[in-house]
Design a protein around this motif. Structure first.
Motif, PDB file in Angstrom:
ATOM      1  N   UNK A 193       0.864  -1.168   0.000  1.00 20.15           N
ATOM      2  CA  UNK A 193       0.000   0.000   0.000  1.00 20.15           C
ATOM      3  C   UNK A 193       0.903   1.221   0.000  1.00 20.15           C
ATOM      4  N   UNK A 194       0.864   1.995  -1.069  1.00 24.13           N
ATOM      5  CA  UNK A 194       1.694   3.192  -1.154  1.00 24.13           C
ATOM      6  C   UNK A 194       1.180   4.220  -0.159  1.00 24.13           C
ATOM      7  N   UNK A 195       2.081   4.732   0.683  1.00 28.22           N
ATOM      8  CA  UNK A 195       1.712   5.715   1.701  1.00 28.22           C
ATOM      9  C   UNK A 195       1.213   6.994   1.046  1.00 28.22           C
ATOM     10  N   UNK A 196       0.291   7.664   1.713  1.00 31.24           N
ATOM     11  CA  UNK A 196      -0.201   8.945   1.219  1.00 31.24           C
ATOM     12  C   UNK A 196      -1.704   8.933   1.044  1.00 31.24           C
ATOM     13  N   UNK A 197      -2.353  10.076   1.289  1.00 25.86           N
ATOM     14  CA  UNK A 197      -3.814  10.171   1.203  1.00 25.86           C
ATOM     15  C   UNK A 197      -4.309  10.352  -0.228  1.00 25.86           C
ATOM     16  N   UNK A 198      -5.472   9.824  -0.513  1.00 23.70           N
ATOM     17  CA  UNK A 198      -6.168  10.095  -1.764  1.00 23.70           C
ATOM     18  C   UNK A 198      -5.538   9.522  -3.020  1.00 23.70           C
ATOM     19  N   UNK A 199      -4.763   8.465  -2.899  1.00 18.47           N
ATOM     20  CA  UNK A 199      -4.130   7.883  -4.089  1.00 18.47           C
ATOM     21  C   UNK A 199      -5.191   7.178  -4.928  1.00 18.47           C
TER      22      UNK A 199
ATOM     23  N   UNK B 180       1.833  18.666  -4.818  1.00 17.57           N
ATOM     24  CA  UNK B 180       0.457  18.884  -5.272  1.00 17.57           C
ATOM     25  C   UNK B 180      -0.118  17.657  -5.983  1.00 17.57           C
ATOM     26  N   UNK B 181       0.662  16.958  -6.768  1.00 16.15           N
ATOM     27  CA  UNK B 181       0.138  15.868  -7.595  1.00 16.15           C
ATOM     28  C   UNK B 181       0.534  14.480  -7.109  1.00 16.15           C
ATOM     29  N   UNK B 182       1.706  14.330  -6.558  1.00 14.01           N
ATOM     30  CA  UNK B 182       2.183  13.028  -6.070  1.00 14.01           C
ATOM     31  C   UNK B 182       1.883  12.915  -4.594  1.00 14.01           C
TER      32      UNK B 182
ATOM     33  N   UNK C 155      -0.468   8.854  -7.125  1.00 18.23           N
ATOM     34  CA  UNK C 155      -0.966  10.203  -7.375  1.00 18.23           C
ATOM     35  C   UNK C 155      -2.481  10.233  -7.255  1.00 18.23           C
ATOM     36  N   UNK C 156      -3.044  11.449  -7.221  1.00 18.82           N
ATOM     37  CA  UNK C 156      -4.431  11.606  -6.813  1.00 18.82           C
ATOM     38  C   UNK C 156      -5.419  11.896  -7.930  1.00 18.82           C
TER      39      UNK C 156
END
Length: 158
Positions: free
Chosen positions: A73-79, A113-115, A134-135
């Motif tokens: 699971x790639x870390x980060x919100x809204x992927x 902003x994008x990644x 990315x989102x």
């Protein structure tokens, strides 16, 4: 006389055959992962000791570790989508198995902003895998190499 010369030459060649030869690192290695925000796009830079033989890019919705097959699971919100980048002929360790990249293996990128996140997905048999989450599924991307210093650049933008 020819037999003696042949025997001497054979003996000399035998000695040189078994002399170990010092060699440089055979596979380019990863030393750092950097990120940055630019006007209109976000960037991930992989600092390398040399350039990979090739790199492959695909848009996917999930990734797994190349050796174990375990999901990552790639870390980060809204992927919403992941750019899977595979470097053929690169590693995050040297020929002796020592890590050359000791940073985080999976991290969020809150300043971009994008990644949204970056994860290493493979470091096995001279194959290095990186996932960039990315989102926005309408995002564009470009992946290219640069030299002096050697690096692979991943840009994602709208």
């Amino acid at each position: 006389m020819n037999r003696r010369l042949a025997a001497v030459l054979l003996a000399v060649l035998t000695v040189f055959t078994f002399v170990p030869i010092a060699s440089a690192q055979s596979t380019p290695t990863l030393s750092n992962i950097r990120t940055g925000q630019h006007a209109g796009f976000s960037r991930v830079v992989l600092d390398l000791s040399g350039l990979p033989t090739e790199h492959r890019v695909s848009e996917v919705t999930s990734v797994s570790h190349c050796a174990s097959g375990n999901p990552i699971t790639v870390a980060g919100p809204g992927i919403q989508e992941i750019l899977a980048v595979t470097l053929i002929g690169a590693a995050a360790h040297d020929d002796n198995g020592n890590l050359t990249y000791t940073g985080s293996q999976n991290f969020a990128t809150p300043g971009l902003q994008h990644i949204r996140g970056v994860a290493l997905t493979c470091d096995f048999e001279a194959t290095l895998g990186v996932a960039v989450g990315y989102n926005n599924t309408n995002s564009w991307h470009r992946v290219f190499t640069l030299t002096s210093p050697n690096r692979l650049v991943i840009d994602v933008g709208l």
